[in-house]
Design an enzyme around this catalytic site. Structure first.
Site, PDB file in Angstrom:
ATOM      1  N   CYS A 133      -4.858  -0.155  -2.393  1.00 43.78           N
ATOM      2  CA  CYS A 133      -3.513  -0.114  -1.803  1.00 43.78           C
ATOM      3  C   CYS A 133      -2.421   0.129  -2.844  1.00 43.78           C
ATOM      4  O   CYS A 133      -1.392   0.727  -2.535  1.00 43.78           O
ATOM      5  CB  CYS A 133      -3.237  -1.384  -1.022  1.00 43.78           C
ATOM      6  SG  CYS A 133      -3.649  -2.906  -1.888  1.00 43.78           S
ATOM      7  N   HIS A 258       3.903  -3.056  -0.992  1.00 37.24           N
ATOM      8  CA  HIS A 258       3.854  -3.019  -2.454  1.00 37.24           C
ATOM      9  C   HIS A 258       4.992  -2.127  -2.967  1.00 37.24           C
ATOM     10  O   HIS A 258       5.328  -1.100  -2.344  1.00 37.24           O
ATOM     11  CB  HIS A 258       2.541  -2.407  -2.935  1.00 37.24           C
ATOM     12  CG  HIS A 258       1.325  -3.258  -2.705  1.00 37.24           C
ATOM     13  ND1 HIS A 258       1.374  -4.561  -2.288  1.00 37.24           N
ATOM     14  CD2 HIS A 258      -0.001  -2.964  -2.866  1.00 37.24           C
ATOM     15  CE1 HIS A 258       0.140  -5.048  -2.192  1.00 37.24           C
ATOM     16  NE2 HIS A 258      -0.711  -4.088  -2.532  1.00 37.24           N
TER      17      HIS A 258
END
Ligand SMILES: NC(=O)c1ccc[n+]([C@@H]2O[C@H](COP(=O)([O-])OP(=O)(O)OC[C@H]3O[C@@H](n4cnc5c(N)ncnc54)[C@H](OP(=O)(O)O)[C@@H]3O)[C@@H](O)[C@H]2O)c1
Length: 358
Positions: A133, A258
């Site tokens: 990710c 993120h």
């Protein structure tokens, strides 16, 4: 293939953090699938989950669970994927795996549909891997700039959300926030740690009211596994096996999305105007960059959206060949579930016009 003539899809790990978002995404995207079968551990067998507006029963992971399946998406821990992906392939499915089990296998393509879609066809093991990710949260923007300018070096710091560690990560931050809320903790050394006690869950340290410069497990010379993934996977996706990549991964008290700072050095001099033009038109990228108006991406605004958001585009102060960027991406959507859904569509319907993240 189901009777409708449309390919059959299995979601392995349908009950997890990524699986849950994947079911939402499958309900939202143009529907190319016949049956969608939901698979998880025997603990979850019999549970009902909604997909495409229908309550669908979860079945336990067994060999027979793959009968009649064309494409199987794996959103399970590495060890489970390593054991069961070959079983699914032997039963006739193409596997799209979201774990770290196969990403660096030279016979397994590591695919980002906006960057290297052609590699999806080269899958001698019948397995296609989805990047981690953190890499995925920046690589669509970096890939677009690389295609135009030729990347020579990356220096990256991540600010990673707790859902990158699954449901357990989210539970841990929520529990810790309830313990520290309304207190004056965070003013004396170790006070947060004393209150949180052993409740650090999948993290090494308290994550509420804190910033933790660690993600993953220890690798050689003090690097973390997450940092090695960012370097190795960026190189593989971009087809630059010797690209210098310096990376520090940091966990922050954000639930989902993120963020990364990116210093990217290119072959020749670059201008901010040219970079902005590329980023403004790249599929799957949103340029949101007007600091004078207080406009730049933050996780609080980006969460729940599909694209990679880019702001703070600057030319490096001391290097006319380098750019500085701030990038945000929802780690459960483009960072995981959305990219696997896009890969599965490429596998099942290779000639269909691609739908990038809007
Ligand atoms: N979270 C992220 O941002 C992210 C991003 C990219 C990639 N990934 C990767 O995606 C995978 C799933 O992550 P996650 O965050 O969704 O984890 P999670 O929330 O812990 O969910 C794990 C899933 O795997 C299933 N599972 C566990 N052991 C199993 C077994 N022995 N047999 C069958 N199913 C089993 C669980 O089923 P039960 O509910 O029945 O236990 C659950 O559905 C991991 O490999 C992770 O590294 C995660």
């Amino acid at each position: 293939m189901t009777r409708s003539g449309r390919p059959a899809l299995a979601v392995v790990g349908a009950t997890g953090a990524v699986g849950t978002v994947l079911l939402q995404i499958l309900s939202q995207r143009a529907d190319v699938w016949g049956e969608i079968r939901l698979i998880a551990s025997p603990r979850s067998a019999g549970r009902k989950l909604a997909v495409r507006g229908e309550e669908t029963e979860v079945v336990a992971l067994t060999e027979e669970a793959f009968d009649g399946i064309d494409v199987a998406l794996f959103d399970v821990p590495d060890g489970v994927a390593a054991r069961w992906a070959p079983v699914a392939v032997a039963r006739g499915a193409v596997v799209v795996d979201n774990s770290g089990a196969f990403r660096m296998d030279p016979e397994v393509p590591l695919v980002v549909p906006e960057v290297n879609p052609h590699t999806v066809r080269m899958r001698p093991r019948g397995i296609v891997a989805n990047p981690n990710c953190t890499t995925l949260s920046m690589i669509v923007a970096v890939g677009a700039l690389h295609a135009e300018f030729g990347l020579r070096e990356l220096v990256v710091s991540s600010y990673q959300a707790v859902s990158g560690a699954g449901h357990a990560g989210v539970r841990t931050l929520r529990d810790q926030l309830s313990l520290v809320a309304g207190t004056e903790l965070g003013t004396g050394p170790g006070d947060v740690r004393r209150v949180v006690g052993d409740g650090t869950g999948p993290f090494t340290d308290p994550v509420a009211l804190n910033v933790v410069p660690w993600a993953g497990s220890l690798r050689e010379d003090g690097w973390s596994s997450e940092e090695m993934k960012v370097r190795d996977e960026s190189r593989k996706i971009l087809g630059l096996p010797r690209l210098p990549v310096a990376v520090t991964c940091v966990r922050v008290p954000v639930i989902t999305t993120h963020s990364l700072t990116v210093h990217a050095r290119f072959e020749h001099e670059v201008t901010v105007d040219a970079a902005r033009e590329i980023l403004a038109t790249a599929p799957g990228v949103v340029l949101y960059d007007n600091p004078a108006a207080g406009e730049f991406p933050t996780p609080a605004d980006v969460v729940g959206t599909d694209p990679t958001w880019v702001g703070r585009v600057r030319r490096a102060l001391d290097d006319p060949t380098a750019l500085e960027l701030f990038v945000c991406g929802d780690n459960l959507r483009k960072g995981a579930a959305l990219n696997t859904a896009q890969i599965a569509e490429l596998v099942a319907v290779p000639d269909r016009p691609r739908t990038p993240a809007p």
